[in-house]
Design a protein around this motif. Structure first.
Motif, PDB file in Angstrom:
ATOM      1  N   ASP A  35      51.156 -89.920   5.512  1.00 50.45           N
ATOM      2  CA  ASP A  35      50.132 -90.945   5.358  1.00 50.45           C
ATOM      3  C   ASP A  35      50.759 -92.120   4.645  1.00 50.45           C
ATOM      4  OD1 ASP A  35      48.024 -89.501   6.483  1.00 50.45           O
ATOM      5  OD2 ASP A  35      47.652 -88.452   4.596  1.00 50.45           O
ATOM      6  N   PHE A  36      50.133 -93.289   4.812  1.00 49.62           N
ATOM      7  CA  PHE A  36      50.569 -94.427   4.011  1.00 49.62           C
ATOM      8  C   PHE A  36      50.294 -94.059   2.565  1.00 49.62           C
ATOM      9  CE2 PHE A  36      50.720 -98.838   2.591  1.00 49.62           C
ATOM     10  CZ  PHE A  36      51.827 -99.265   3.308  1.00 49.62           C
ATOM     11  N   PRO A  37      51.156 -94.409   1.621  1.00 55.84           N
ATOM     12  CA  PRO A  37      50.985 -93.962   0.233  1.00 55.84           C
ATOM     13  C   PRO A  37      49.601 -94.305  -0.323  1.00 55.84           C
ATOM     14  CG  PRO A  37      53.065 -95.135   0.493  1.00 55.84           C
ATOM     15  CD  PRO A  37      52.304 -95.287   1.783  1.00 55.84           C
ATOM     16  N   MET A  38      48.960 -93.298  -0.960  1.00 56.79           N
ATOM     17  CA  MET A  38      47.647 -93.516  -1.571  1.00 56.79           C
ATOM     18  C   MET A  38      47.755 -94.466  -2.758  1.00 56.79           C
ATOM     19  SD  MET A  38      45.914 -89.748  -1.500  1.00 56.79           S
ATOM     20  CE  MET A  38      44.269 -90.331  -1.897  1.00 56.79           C
ATOM     21  N   THR A  39      48.957 -94.592  -3.300  1.00 56.26           N
ATOM     22  CA  THR A  39      49.134 -95.399  -4.504  1.00 56.26           C
ATOM     23  C   THR A  39      49.457 -96.850  -4.190  1.00 56.26           C
ATOM     24  OG1 THR A  39      51.467 -94.795  -4.586  1.00 56.26           O
ATOM     25  CG2 THR A  39      49.943 -93.419  -5.832  1.00 56.26           C
ATOM     26  N   VAL A  40      49.226 -97.263  -2.946  1.00 60.68           N
ATOM     27  CA  VAL A  40      49.547 -98.626  -2.535  1.00 60.68           C
ATOM     28  C   VAL A  40      48.916 -99.653  -3.470  1.00 60.68           C
ATOM     29  CG1 VAL A  40      48.616-100.216  -0.809  1.00 60.68           C
ATOM     30  CG2 VAL A  40      50.236 -98.517  -0.149  1.00 60.68           C
ATOM     31  N   SER A  41      47.677 -99.439  -3.847  1.00 62.06           N
ATOM     32  CA  SER A  41      47.013-100.425  -4.690  1.00 62.06           C
ATOM     33  C   SER A  41      46.881 -99.945  -6.131  1.00 62.06           C
ATOM     34  CB  SER A  41      45.636-100.757  -4.118  1.00 62.06           C
ATOM     35  OG  SER A  41      44.855 -99.587  -4.055  1.00 62.06           O
ATOM     36  N   ALA A  42      47.571 -98.860  -6.474  1.00 63.23           N
ATOM     37  CA  ALA A  42      47.464 -98.317  -7.827  1.00 63.23           C
ATOM     38  C   ALA A  42      48.430 -99.028  -8.771  1.00 63.23           C
ATOM     39  CB  ALA A  42      47.785 -96.823  -7.816  1.00 63.23           C
ATOM     40  N   GLU A  43      47.994 -99.179 -10.002  1.00 57.42           N
ATOM     41  CA  GLU A  43      48.883 -99.675 -11.045  1.00 57.42           C
ATOM     42  C   GLU A  43      49.492 -98.442 -11.693  1.00 57.42           C
ATOM     43  OE1 GLU A  43      48.477-102.143 -15.148  1.00 57.42           O
ATOM     44  OE2 GLU A  43      47.366-102.870 -13.402  1.00 57.42           O
ATOM     45  N   ILE A  44      50.798 -98.307 -11.608  1.00 53.70           N
ATOM     46  CA  ILE A  44      51.484 -97.106 -12.085  1.00 53.70           C
ATOM     47  C   ILE A  44      51.717 -97.227 -13.591  1.00 53.70           C
ATOM     48  CG2 ILE A  44      53.525 -95.629 -11.794  1.00 53.70           C
ATOM     49  CD1 ILE A  44      51.777 -95.940  -9.259  1.00 53.70           C
ATOM     50  N   SER A  95      61.434 -95.522  20.149  1.00 53.99           N
ATOM     51  CA  SER A  95      60.197 -96.277  20.346  1.00 53.99           C
ATOM     52  C   SER A  95      59.365 -96.190  19.076  1.00 53.99           C
ATOM     53  CB  SER A  95      59.409 -95.722  21.545  1.00 53.99           C
ATOM     54  OG  SER A  95      59.023 -94.380  21.296  1.00 53.99           O
ATOM     55  N   GLY A  96      58.350 -97.033  18.996  1.00 57.26           N
ATOM     56  CA  GLY A  96      57.480 -97.076  17.829  1.00 57.26           C
ATOM     57  C   GLY A  96      57.675 -98.376  17.076  1.00 57.26           C
ATOM     58  N   SER A  97      56.991 -98.509  15.952  1.00 53.00           N
ATOM     59  CA  SER A  97      57.057 -99.758  15.195  1.00 53.00           C
ATOM     60  C   SER A  97      57.657 -99.540  13.811  1.00 53.00           C
ATOM     61  CB  SER A  97      55.660-100.369  15.056  1.00 53.00           C
ATOM     62  OG  SER A  97      54.849 -99.525  14.264  1.00 53.00           O
ATOM     63  N   ALA A  98      58.241-100.614  13.295  1.00 54.83           N
ATOM     64  CA  ALA A  98      58.775-100.655  11.936  1.00 54.83           C
ATOM     65  C   ALA A  98      58.132-101.848  11.246  1.00 54.83           C
ATOM     66  CB  ALA A  98      60.296-100.818  11.962  1.00 54.83           C
ATOM     67  N   THR A  99      57.537-101.628  10.084  1.00 52.40           N
ATOM     68  CA  THR A  99      56.868-102.699   9.347  1.00 52.40           C
ATOM     69  C   THR A  99      57.288-102.637   7.886  1.00 52.40           C
ATOM     70  OG1 THR A  99      54.952-102.471  10.810  1.00 52.40           O
ATOM     71  CG2 THR A  99      54.642-103.753   8.803  1.00 52.40           C
ATOM     72  N   ILE A 100      57.632-103.787   7.325  1.00 50.08           N
ATOM     73  CA  ILE A 100      57.935-103.884   5.898  1.00 50.08           C
ATOM     74  C   ILE A 100      56.709-104.464   5.210  1.00 50.08           C
ATOM     75  CG2 ILE A 100      59.368-104.968   4.130  1.00 50.08           C
ATOM     76  CD1 ILE A 100      61.663-104.972   6.151  1.00 50.08           C
ATOM     77  N   TYR A 101      56.216-103.745   4.203  1.00 54.49           N
ATOM     78  CA  TYR A 101      55.053-104.163   3.432  1.00 54.49           C
ATOM     79  C   TYR A 101      55.469-104.480   1.994  1.00 54.49           C
ATOM     80  CZ  TYR A 101      52.051-102.084   7.036  1.00 54.49           C
ATOM     81  OH  TYR A 101      51.427-101.768   8.210  1.00 54.49           O
ATOM     82  N   ARG A 102      54.778-105.452   1.397  1.00 57.64           N
ATOM     83  CA  ARG A 102      54.868-105.666  -0.046  1.00 57.64           C
ATOM     84  C   ARG A 102      53.612-105.018  -0.622  1.00 57.64           C
ATOM     85  NH1 ARG A 102      57.084-110.520  -1.980  1.00 57.64           N
ATOM     86  NH2 ARG A 102      55.957-111.534  -0.309  1.00 57.64           N
ATOM     87  N   LEU A 103      53.812-104.093  -1.549  1.00 51.35           N
ATOM     88  CA  LEU A 103      52.710-103.401  -2.188  1.00 51.35           C
ATOM     89  C   LEU A 103      52.160-104.271  -3.316  1.00 51.35           C
ATOM     90  CD1 LEU A 103      54.295 -99.833  -2.364  1.00 51.35           C
ATOM     91  CD2 LEU A 103      52.997-100.875  -0.502  1.00 51.35           C
ATOM     92  N   PRO A 104      50.939-104.038  -3.744  1.00 49.68           N
ATOM     93  CA  PRO A 104      50.338-104.864  -4.794  1.00 49.68           C
ATOM     94  C   PRO A 104      51.160-104.941  -6.073  1.00 49.68           C
ATOM     95  CG  PRO A 104      48.653-103.577  -3.742  1.00 49.68           C
ATOM     96  CD  PRO A 104      49.964-103.092  -3.189  1.00 49.68           C
ATOM     97  N   GLY A 105      51.929-103.914  -6.387  1.00 52.38           N
ATOM     98  CA  GLY A 105      52.753-103.929  -7.592  1.00 52.38           C
ATOM     99  C   GLY A 105      54.066-104.681  -7.418  1.00 52.38           C
ATOM    100  N   GLY A 106      54.316-105.205  -6.202  1.00 45.63           N
ATOM    101  CA  GLY A 106      55.537-105.952  -5.939  1.00 45.63           C
ATOM    102  C   GLY A 106      56.620-105.146  -5.241  1.00 45.63           C
ATOM    103  N   GLU A 107      56.471-103.801  -5.180  1.00 39.47           N
ATOM    104  CA  GLU A 107      57.456-102.985  -4.489  1.00 39.47           C
ATOM    105  C   GLU A 107      57.343-103.209  -2.987  1.00 39.47           C
ATOM    106  OE1 GLU A 107      54.915-101.499  -6.176  1.00 39.47           O
ATOM    107  OE2 GLU A 107      55.749-100.468  -7.906  1.00 39.47           O
ATOM    108  N   HIS A 108      58.423-102.840  -2.261  1.00 37.33           N
ATOM    109  CA  HIS A 108      58.431-102.944  -0.807  1.00 37.33           C
ATOM    110  C   HIS A 108      58.610-101.555  -0.200  1.00 37.33           C
ATOM    111  CE1 HIS A 108      59.756-107.049  -1.977  1.00 37.33           C
ATOM    112  NE2 HIS A 108      58.842-107.356  -1.073  1.00 37.33           N
TER     113      HIS A 108
END
Length: 190
Positions: A35-44, A95-108
């Motif tokens: 799954d996409f990380p549950m902590t995407v919007s968490a402040e660690i 095949s498939g997709s590759a996406t780079i995201y910036r998480l709310p904490g600034g990590e990629h």
């Protein structure tokens, strides 16, 4: 003559093991479905790691306790670069997709979705400066960053990107076979 036979048997077993290690990935798939990380919007918190927070959130997600307080607003997830995997040749397909995201904490994080690639020994996930490398020399000439060993040749998966990597300088995601120095699939990023 007996010691010679033992030596030949031992050598045959060693060769068979090597052949299996090199050839079996061509016939076996390893599926990953993260799954996409549950902590995407968490402040660690400083006292915890992201994986500890993720484990805690997974445990809490299974709880049937109802909260009466509203959820606080979370930061936005930002999609920075994306691309589609393509075949390198008739043998090495992807095949498939590759996406780079910036998480709310600034990590990629690099996210591979609906991903499938020909399996092989010791495959690695690379970010390359070259926009669409077709050979090892193009990959080496432009420079690359190795993120991690490929978790599985099929499925959805996440790879953290080190903070020192300049995302804007990355032109593609490459699935690379380390022992044979062969490109298996490339996703040019846009």
């Amino acid at each position: 003559m007996t010691s010679r036979r033992l030596l030949l048997v031992a050598l045959a077993i060693l060769i068979a093991g090597l052949v299996w290690w090199l050839g079996s990935p061509l016939f076996l798939d390893e599926t990953v479905d993260e799954d996409f990380p549950m902590t995407v919007s968490a402040e660690i918190p400083d006292s915890m790691t992201r994986s500890e927070v993720e484990a805690l959130m997974m445990t809490s997600a299974r709880s049937a306790t109802r909260a009466t307080e509203p959820m606080p607003e979370s930061g936005e997830l930002e999609r920075l670069r994306e691309g589609e995997f393509r075949d390198v040749d008739r043998l090495h397909r992807g095949s498939g997709s590759a996406t780079i995201y910036r998480l709310p904490g600034g990590e990629h994080v690099l996210r591979l979705e609906d991903f499938e690639v020909t399996n092989g020994p010791d495959l690695r996930v690379l970010l390359a400066a070259h926009a669409d490398p077709m050979s090892r020399s193009e990959l080496d000439g432009s420079g690359y960053v190795e993120l991690a060993p490929l978790k599985g040749n099929v499925g959805n998966q996440n790879y953290p990107i080190p903070s020192e990597v300049e995302i804007a300088e990355q032109g593609s995601v490459v699935i690379y076979c380390r022992p044979f120095h062969v490109l298996f699939s490339v996703a040019p990023l846009r």
